[in-house]
Design an enzyme around this catalytic site. Structure first.
Site, mmCIF file in Angstrom:
data_model
loop_
_atom_site.group_PDB
_atom_site.id
_atom_site.type_symbol
_atom_site.label_atom_id
_atom_site.label_comp_id
_atom_site.label_asym_id
_atom_site.label_seq_id
_atom_site.Cartn_x
_atom_site.Cartn_y
_atom_site.Cartn_z
ATOM 1 C CG HIS A 262 14.922 -13.704 13.602
ATOM 2 N ND1 HIS A 262 13.744 -14.402 13.736
ATOM 3 C CD2 HIS A 262 15.505 -14.143 12.461
ATOM 4 C CE1 HIS A 262 13.632 -15.244 12.719
ATOM 5 N NE2 HIS A 262 14.682 -15.111 11.926
ATOM 6 C CG ASP A 316 21.229 -12.835 6.689
ATOM 7 O OD1 ASP A 316 21.592 -13.826 6.039
ATOM 8 O OD2 ASP A 316 20.082 -12.362 6.616
HETATM 9 C C1 SDX Z 1 16.581 -13.430 7.775
HETATM 10 O O1 SDX Z 1 12.127 -14.807 9.366
HETATM 11 C C2 SDX Z 1 13.131 -15.577 9.159
HETATM 12 O O2 SDX Z 1 13.164 -16.682 9.593
HETATM 13 C C3 SDX Z 1 14.231 -14.980 8.296
HETATM 14 C C4 SDX Z 1 15.587 -15.709 8.317
HETATM 15 C C5 SDX Z 1 15.492 -17.029 7.569
HETATM 16 O O3 SDX Z 1 16.279 -17.929 7.858
HETATM 17 O O4 SDX Z 1 14.675 -17.129 6.656
HETATM 18 O O5 SDX Z 1 16.047 -15.924 9.637
HETATM 19 C C6 SDX Z 1 16.670 -14.909 7.523
HETATM 20 O O6 SDX Z 1 15.869 -12.762 7.066
HETATM 21 C C7 SDX Z 1 17.356 -12.812 8.897
HETATM 22 C C8 SDX Z 1 17.065 -11.307 9.096
HETATM 23 C C9 SDX Z 1 18.035 -10.494 8.250
HETATM 24 N N1 SDX Z 1 17.728 -9.038 8.326
HETATM 25 C C10 SDX Z 1 18.508 -8.155 8.970
HETATM 26 O O7 SDX Z 1 19.514 -8.490 9.587
HETATM 27 C C11 SDX Z 1 18.088 -6.717 8.827
HETATM 28 C C12 SDX Z 1 18.133 -6.025 10.180
HETATM 29 N N2 SDX Z 1 17.116 -6.554 11.041
HETATM 30 C C13 SDX Z 1 15.861 -6.012 11.035
HETATM 31 O O8 SDX Z 1 15.459 -5.039 10.173
HETATM 32 C C14 SDX Z 1 14.753 -6.706 11.837
HETATM 33 O O9 SDX Z 1 15.265 -7.143 13.037
HETATM 34 C C15 SDX Z 1 14.031 -7.861 11.108
HETATM 35 C C16 SDX Z 1 13.577 -7.474 9.709
HETATM 36 C C17 SDX Z 1 14.938 -9.083 10.993
HETATM 37 C C18 SDX Z 1 12.786 -8.240 11.940
HETATM 38 O O10 SDX Z 1 11.866 -7.217 11.848
HETATM 39 P P1 SDX Z 1 10.606 -7.092 12.790
HETATM 40 O O11 SDX Z 1 10.278 -8.335 13.477
HETATM 41 O O12 SDX Z 1 9.528 -6.449 11.977
HETATM 42 O O13 SDX Z 1 11.094 -6.103 13.925
HETATM 43 P P2 SDX Z 1 11.048 -4.512 13.875
HETATM 44 O O14 SDX Z 1 11.769 -4.021 12.695
HETATM 45 O O15 SDX Z 1 9.616 -4.088 14.041
HETATM 46 O O16 SDX Z 1 11.857 -4.156 15.166
HETATM 47 C C19 SDX Z 1 11.308 -4.277 16.493
HETATM 48 C C20 SDX Z 1 12.134 -3.384 17.394
HETATM 49 C C21 SDX Z 1 12.167 -1.941 16.891
HETATM 50 O O17 SDX Z 1 12.368 -1.122 18.012
HETATM 51 P P3 SDX Z 1 11.160 -0.241 18.592
HETATM 52 O O18 SDX Z 1 10.691 0.628 17.482
HETATM 53 O O19 SDX Z 1 10.105 -1.234 19.033
HETATM 54 O O20 SDX Z 1 11.773 0.527 19.739
HETATM 55 O O21 SDX Z 1 13.496 -3.798 17.433
HETATM 56 C C22 SDX Z 1 14.339 -2.813 16.834
HETATM 57 C C23 SDX Z 1 13.405 -1.906 16.032
HETATM 58 O O22 SDX Z 1 13.915 -0.634 15.868
HETATM 59 N N3 SDX Z 1 15.255 -3.509 15.917
HETATM 60 C C24 SDX Z 1 16.480 -3.088 15.600
HETATM 61 C C25 SDX Z 1 16.993 -4.041 14.715
HETATM 62 N N4 SDX Z 1 16.074 -5.026 14.526
HETATM 63 C C26 SDX Z 1 15.020 -4.675 15.259
HETATM 64 N N5 SDX Z 1 17.172 -2.019 15.976
HETATM 65 C C27 SDX Z 1 18.415 -1.883 15.424
HETATM 66 N N6 SDX Z 1 18.943 -2.776 14.559
HETATM 67 C C28 SDX Z 1 18.274 -3.862 14.208
HETATM 68 N N7 SDX Z 1 18.795 -4.729 13.358
#
Ligand code: SDX
Length: 394
Positions: A262, A316
């Site tokens: 998140h 989620d």
């Molecule tokens: C919702 O914002 C809100 O409030 C949203 C929400 C709401 O109520 O409205 O809470 C609802 O949208 C929940 C999120 C649902 N999405 C997912 O579950 C999809 C999987 N998660 C991600 O893609 C990610 O964590 C996000 C989209 C939720 C957040 O993205 P960010 O903040 O842009 O983070 P990022 O993708 O840049 O990740 C930062 C780091 C990375 O590692 P590094 O490159 O720095 O080494 O964390 C890692 C990412 O690779 N990472 C993950 C991961 N999420 C982040 N690695 C593996 N699996 C994951 N799910």
């Protein structure tokens, strides 16, 4: 124009508004709506009362709540033209696309736009809260070739939705748990879909366009669409024994594990904790689900491997397991999220109107300048074009 601050992809950490609707403490896993902790609301409130709190700014009195519920109940039905329009939608279309189209279509029927008239605002709030669940349920029945069924006035908001969806009056515990799910999903500060709603609202367009744009944004797999992806992922993993190799493979390929991570929470999302509890309650009452064992193992393995990066379950992750037990089809999880989030979107719409200025950020231009126009007959291959571009890039 000079650039005021550094560029941050995804606007991470950049305040885009001021708001008194909700608050997230991502380090300590705290969420409050209008200052009230989400645990307390999940325990003691209902979705409609919570929607009132979010939209009108305070908890309603008994009379205010009754009036609000009554107005919503009165407006649940859909115009037959909306139902006719839905009949033309392809059965294979995603229900979020159907919902976005239906929400936008409301603007055709209620075209007066009087954003400074409290009666207009109230009517739009009531209509959207009332009709969105009916649209989701109607699409589900119609794509199976059935006529939609009419809402029942003797059923509350959540029980009525489950009834319209499944054609059966739900068990009271199931209806209660579903209602808590809606409360948990109702609002979450300036997430992507809410931001989208606010940008649309800031142009002073109608509220149906505001909600339609937010529905479109929520649909993506990085946002609300993740709840569907979680179940597909658990299906793909298939067994507890496959969890570790699955996580290893994701880490190797640098692919995202759905339902984890998140932008704001660096600990387990408090909503995920409550949803997990409710999933367990559902399994106790209605029988277990082996996907839950896979989910629990996945949470543990991801925490071991990625906990130091703040990757924990988000809202989620466990919601789909609850919806599955309630008999809701997988591709309706995101529309169900939308039913709840309409409350938050409307609260932000109202707040935006109170102190509106059109959103118009700036950008950092990375293109070229003073490029001569090349007449069509003189244009060559992509390779030539690249060569010309390099010649004129400053
Ligand atoms: C919702 O914002 C809100 O409030 C949203 C929400 C709401 O109520 O409205 O809470 C609802 O949208 C929940 C999120 C649902 N999405 C997912 O579950 C999809 C999987 N998660 C991600 O893609 C990610 O964590 C996000 C989209 C939720 C957040 O993205 P960010 O903040 O842009 O983070 P990022 O993708 O840049 O990740 C930062 C780091 C990375 O590692 P590094 O490159 O720095 O080494 O964390 C890692 C990412 O690779 N990472 C993950 C991961 N999420 C982040 N690695 C593996 N699996 C994951 N799910």
């Amino acid at each position: 124009m000079t650039v005021a601050c550094e560029y941050r992809p995804g606007l991470e950490g950049i305040p885009a508004t001021q708001s008194s609707i909700s608050y997230v403490d991502g380090q300590n896993g705290i969420l409050e709506y209008r200052g009230i902790n989400i645990e307390e609301l999940a325990q003691s409130s209902t979705f409609i009362e919570t929607a009132y709190l979010l939209i009108w700014g305070g908890l309603p009195t008994e009379d205010e709540l009754e009036e609000f519920k009554h107005e919503i109940q009165f407006h649940r039905r859909l115009k037959y033209r909306i139902r006719d329009m839905m009949k033309c939608f392809p059965e294979s279309g995603h229900p979020m696309d159907a919902l976005q189209a239906c929400a936008a279509a409301l603007g055709l029927f209620y075209s007066r736009r009087a954003l400074d008239d409290p009666a207009y605002i109230r009517a739009a709030v009531v209509r959207l809260l009332a009709k969105i669940p009916t649209m989701v349920a109607a699409f589900q029945l119609m794509r199976k070739g059935n006529d939609p069924i009419q809402p029942r006035d003797d059923l509350g908001y959540s029980a009525n939705f489950l009834y319209m969806l499944t054609e059966r009056v739900p068990d009271p515990l199931a209806a209660h748990i579903f209602d808590v799910c809606l409360t948990l999903h109702a609002e979450h500060t300036i997430n992507a879909s809410t931001f989208s709603a606010m940008v649309t609202a800031s142009t002073l367009t109608d509220p149906y366009a505001v909600i339609a744009s937010a529905v479109g944004t929520l649909a993506g797999p990085l946002h609300g669409g993740a709840s569907e992806e979680v179940i597909l992922m658990l299906e793909e993993i298939g067994s507890v024994a496959n969890v570790e190799p699955y996580v290893d493979q994701c880490m190797e390929r640098r692919s995202k594990i759905m339902g984890f991570g998140h932008r704001v929470y660096k600990v387990k999302d408090p909503r995920a904790t409550i949803l997990q509890r409710m999933a367990e309650q559902m399994f106790e009452q209605f029988g277990s689900d082996h996907y839950y064992d896979i989910a629990v193992k996945l949470e543990q393995v991801v925490a071991d491997r990625m906990g130091s990066k703040g990757i924990y379950p988000n809202v989620d992750f466990y919601s789909g397991l609850v919806y599955r037990k309630l008999g809701i089809p997988t591709d309706l999880y995101t529309p169900v999220f939308a039913i709840a989030r309409v409350a938050g979107w409307l609260a932000h719409w109202k707040e935006q109107l109170n102190e509106n200025r059109i959103f118009r950020p700036t950008q950092i231009y990375t293109g070229t300048h003073s490029v001569p126009f090349v007449p069509l007959e003189k244009r060559h291959s992509a390779q030539d074009r690249d060569m010309y571009a390099n010649l004129i890039t400053p």
